[in-house]
Design a protein around this motif. Structure first.
Motif, mmCIF file in Angstrom:
data_model
loop_
_atom_site.group_PDB
_atom_site.id
_atom_site.type_symbol
_atom_site.label_atom_id
_atom_site.label_comp_id
_atom_site.label_asym_id
_atom_site.label_seq_id
_atom_site.Cartn_x
_atom_site.Cartn_y
_atom_site.Cartn_z
ATOM 1 N N PHE A 106 97.336 -46.551 14.383
ATOM 2 C CA PHE A 106 97.690 -47.887 13.894
ATOM 3 C C PHE A 106 96.452 -48.779 13.809
ATOM 4 N N ILE A 107 95.578 -48.696 14.785
ATOM 5 C CA ILE A 107 94.322 -49.460 14.766
ATOM 6 C C ILE A 107 93.503 -49.105 13.538
ATOM 7 N N GLN A 108 93.380 -47.827 13.279
ATOM 8 C CA GLN A 108 92.598 -47.386 12.126
ATOM 9 C C GLN A 108 93.211 -47.841 10.802
ATOM 10 N N GLN A 109 94.522 -47.746 10.699
ATOM 11 C CA GLN A 109 95.176 -48.060 9.440
ATOM 12 C C GLN A 109 95.135 -49.549 9.119
ATOM 13 N N TYR A 110 95.299 -50.398 10.149
ATOM 14 C CA TYR A 110 95.444 -51.827 9.895
ATOM 15 C C TYR A 110 94.309 -52.673 10.464
ATOM 16 N N GLN A 111 93.323 -52.028 11.084
ATOM 17 C CA GLN A 111 92.160 -52.750 11.619
ATOM 18 C C GLN A 111 92.558 -53.867 12.582
ATOM 19 N N VAL A 112 93.463 -53.565 13.506
ATOM 20 C CA VAL A 112 93.951 -54.561 14.450
ATOM 21 C C VAL A 112 93.101 -54.534 15.720
ATOM 22 N N LYS A 113 93.135 -55.651 16.439
ATOM 23 C CA LYS A 113 92.346 -55.788 17.660
ATOM 24 C C LYS A 113 93.200 -56.014 18.907
ATOM 25 N N PHE A 114 94.488 -56.244 18.701
ATOM 26 C CA PHE A 114 95.379 -56.626 19.800
ATOM 27 C C PHE A 114 96.750 -56.033 19.504
ATOM 28 N N LEU A 115 97.175 -55.048 20.274
ATOM 29 C CA LEU A 115 98.436 -54.396 19.978
ATOM 30 C C LEU A 115 99.123 -53.942 21.262
ATOM 31 N N SER A 116 100.430 -53.719 21.133
ATOM 32 C CA SER A 116 101.223 -53.360 22.297
ATOM 33 C C SER A 116 102.410 -52.528 21.855
ATOM 34 N N THR A 117 103.184 -52.122 22.850
ATOM 35 C CA THR A 117 104.362 -51.314 22.603
ATOM 36 C C THR A 117 105.479 -51.780 23.535
ATOM 37 N N SER A 118 106.700 -51.508 23.171
ATOM 38 C CA SER A 118 107.806 -51.805 24.068
ATOM 39 C C SER A 118 107.782 -50.825 25.242
ATOM 40 N N TYR A 119 108.544 -51.171 26.275
ATOM 41 C CA TYR A 119 108.617 -50.287 27.436
ATOM 42 C C TYR A 119 110.071 -49.922 27.721
ATOM 43 N N THR A 120 110.220 -48.929 28.550
ATOM 44 C CA THR A 120 111.538 -48.486 28.979
ATOM 45 C C THR A 120 111.513 -48.261 30.482
ATOM 46 N N PHE A 121 112.682 -48.324 31.118
ATOM 47 C CA PHE A 121 112.816 -47.930 32.517
ATOM 48 C C PHE A 121 113.412 -46.524 32.625
ATOM 49 N N ASP A 122 113.769 -45.959 31.482
ATOM 50 C CA ASP A 122 114.407 -44.650 31.431
ATOM 51 C C ASP A 122 113.407 -43.587 30.991
ATOM 52 N N PRO A 123 113.760 -42.316 31.125
ATOM 53 C CA PRO A 123 112.884 -41.266 30.593
ATOM 54 C C PRO A 123 112.606 -41.483 29.112
ATOM 55 N N PHE A 124 111.427 -41.069 28.667
ATOM 56 C CA PHE A 124 111.020 -41.278 27.283
ATOM 57 C C PHE A 124 111.910 -40.499 26.322
ATOM 58 N N SER A 125 112.213 -41.135 25.188
ATOM 59 C CA SER A 125 112.775 -40.394 24.064
ATOM 60 C C SER A 125 111.599 -39.891 23.233
ATOM 61 N N GLN A 126 111.865 -38.995 22.313
ATOM 62 C CA GLN A 126 110.795 -38.461 21.467
ATOM 63 C C GLN A 126 110.863 -39.023 20.049
ATOM 64 N N ALA A 127 111.431 -40.218 19.917
ATOM 65 C CA ALA A 127 111.509 -40.867 18.608
ATOM 66 C C ALA A 127 110.109 -41.073 18.042
ATOM 67 N N LYS A 128 109.978 -41.001 16.722
ATOM 68 C CA LYS A 128 108.676 -41.090 16.065
ATOM 69 C C LYS A 128 108.539 -42.294 15.148
ATOM 70 N N ASP A 129 109.625 -42.751 14.530
ATOM 71 C CA ASP A 129 109.548 -43.814 13.534
ATOM 72 C C ASP A 129 109.113 -45.134 14.178
ATOM 73 N N LEU A 130 108.099 -45.782 13.565
ATOM 74 C CA LEU A 130 107.575 -47.029 14.101
ATOM 75 C C LEU A 130 108.313 -48.239 13.533
ATOM 76 N N LEU A 131 108.578 -49.209 14.392
ATOM 77 C CA LEU A 131 109.074 -50.517 13.985
ATOM 78 C C LEU A 131 108.160 -51.546 14.639
ATOM 79 N N VAL A 132 107.420 -52.290 13.822
ATOM 80 C CA VAL A 132 106.369 -53.172 14.341
ATOM 81 C C VAL A 132 106.677 -54.620 14.001
ATOM 82 N N LYS A 133 106.462 -55.512 14.959
ATOM 83 C CA LYS A 133 106.632 -56.950 14.776
ATOM 84 C C LYS A 133 105.319 -57.630 15.137
ATOM 85 N N GLN A 134 105.061 -58.769 14.520
ATOM 86 C CA GLN A 134 103.824 -59.501 14.776
ATOM 87 C C GLN A 134 104.132 -60.815 15.497
ATOM 88 N N TYR A 135 103.347 -61.129 16.527
ATOM 89 C CA TYR A 135 103.484 -62.370 17.274
ATOM 90 C C TYR A 135 102.172 -63.137 17.258
#
Length: 263
Positions: A106-135
């Motif tokens: 994602f950094i390479q594609q969009y040249q971003v400097k500040f990024l994050s991801t959601s978290y979970t308290f449960d075991p990881f799923s193996q989902a691949k599709d990205l959904l991104v929001k900007q703040y």
């Protein structure tokens, strides 16, 4: 080097191996690990050194300091970091095995400097599709939009804004994100969740004293924004009231949860 993985450690002998294994097994390999032991009094140091004896192919730095708080520990770690980006992780949390790979793409594609991801308290799923929001900065004024173990920031940008506030022990991450978001928006991956937390916000113990310390840290952050001309006096008063209102609701919610627990 692309990433420096920053891990502050404090009395974490029971959890640090889990965190380190989640880094060691990443599918992206261009990283180093920088650990700052913030005055641990248990076997943290011994456990870390034994881990890297077994994983001697990994590049790491271990620094010990007297207890000064996680924010100061992260600042010290950043001084030793060689990576272009700082990827923060806490000693009791873990990453999905492809977190760094996904974030670097994602950094390479969009040249971003500040990024994050959601978290979970449960075991990881193996989902691949990205959904991104900007703040942006205005979004951050209403609430902290990212958790430290999920967040990556360009090292140059981190240094430019001055890093964490040395000595601040509560809401120190929010202080940094406010400064960064004034310069760069946060790109937040709503899904998939790439970080698993093993502790909940405001403490699972429900201690109101800790909640108030975090609230005081948040209020101090608004004071910083006002004193440095980032918000007007009217905005400062509004967000102080807004923050205190949120705090009151958290106290009530916490009280109800505790009542249910002890019934």
């Amino acid at each position: 080097m692309i990433f420096s993985v920053i891990i502050p450690c404090y009395n974490c002998e029971k959890t640090i191996v889990r965190a380190l294994l989640s880094v060691a097994t990443q599918t992206f390999h261009d990283f180093e690990i920088v650990l700052v032991d913030d005055g641990s009094e248990d076997g943290t140091c011994k456990v870390i050194k034994e881990f890297f004896q077994d994983k001697n192919h990994l590049s790491y730095h271990y620094i010990y300091q007297q207890n000064r708080g996680a924010g100061t520990a992260r600042n010290i770690a950043a001084q030793y970091a060689h990576g272009d980006f700082l990827a923060f992780l806490d000693a009791d949390d873990e990453w999905r095995e492809d977190k760094l790979e996904i974030q670097y793409a994602f950094i390479q594609q969009y040249q971003v400097k500040f990024l994050s991801t959601s978290y979970t308290f449960d075991p990881f799923s193996q989902a691949k599709d990205l959904l991104v929001k900007q703040y942006d900065f205005k979004d951050f004024l209403f609430s902290n939009r990212t958790s430290t173990p999920c967040t990556v920031v360009e090292k140059k940008l981190f240094n430019e804004v001055g890093g964490f506030l040395d000595g601040q022990r509560y809401s120190e991450d929010y202080y940094l994100w406010l400064k960064i978001s004034k310069k760069e928006p946060l790109y937040f991956m709503l899904k998939p969740s790439l970080t698993r937390l093993h502790k909940r916000a405001y403490g699972e113990s429900g201690l109101s004293s800790k909640m108030w310390e975090m609230e005081k840290g948040e209020l101090a952050n608004y004071s910083f924004c006002f004193q440095n001309g980032l918000i007007t006096y009217a905005q400062y008063l509004f967000f102080i009231g807004f923050s205190l209102g949120k705090y009151g609701l958290r106290v009530i919610k916490n009280y109800i949860q505790q009542r249910k627990y002890f019934r």
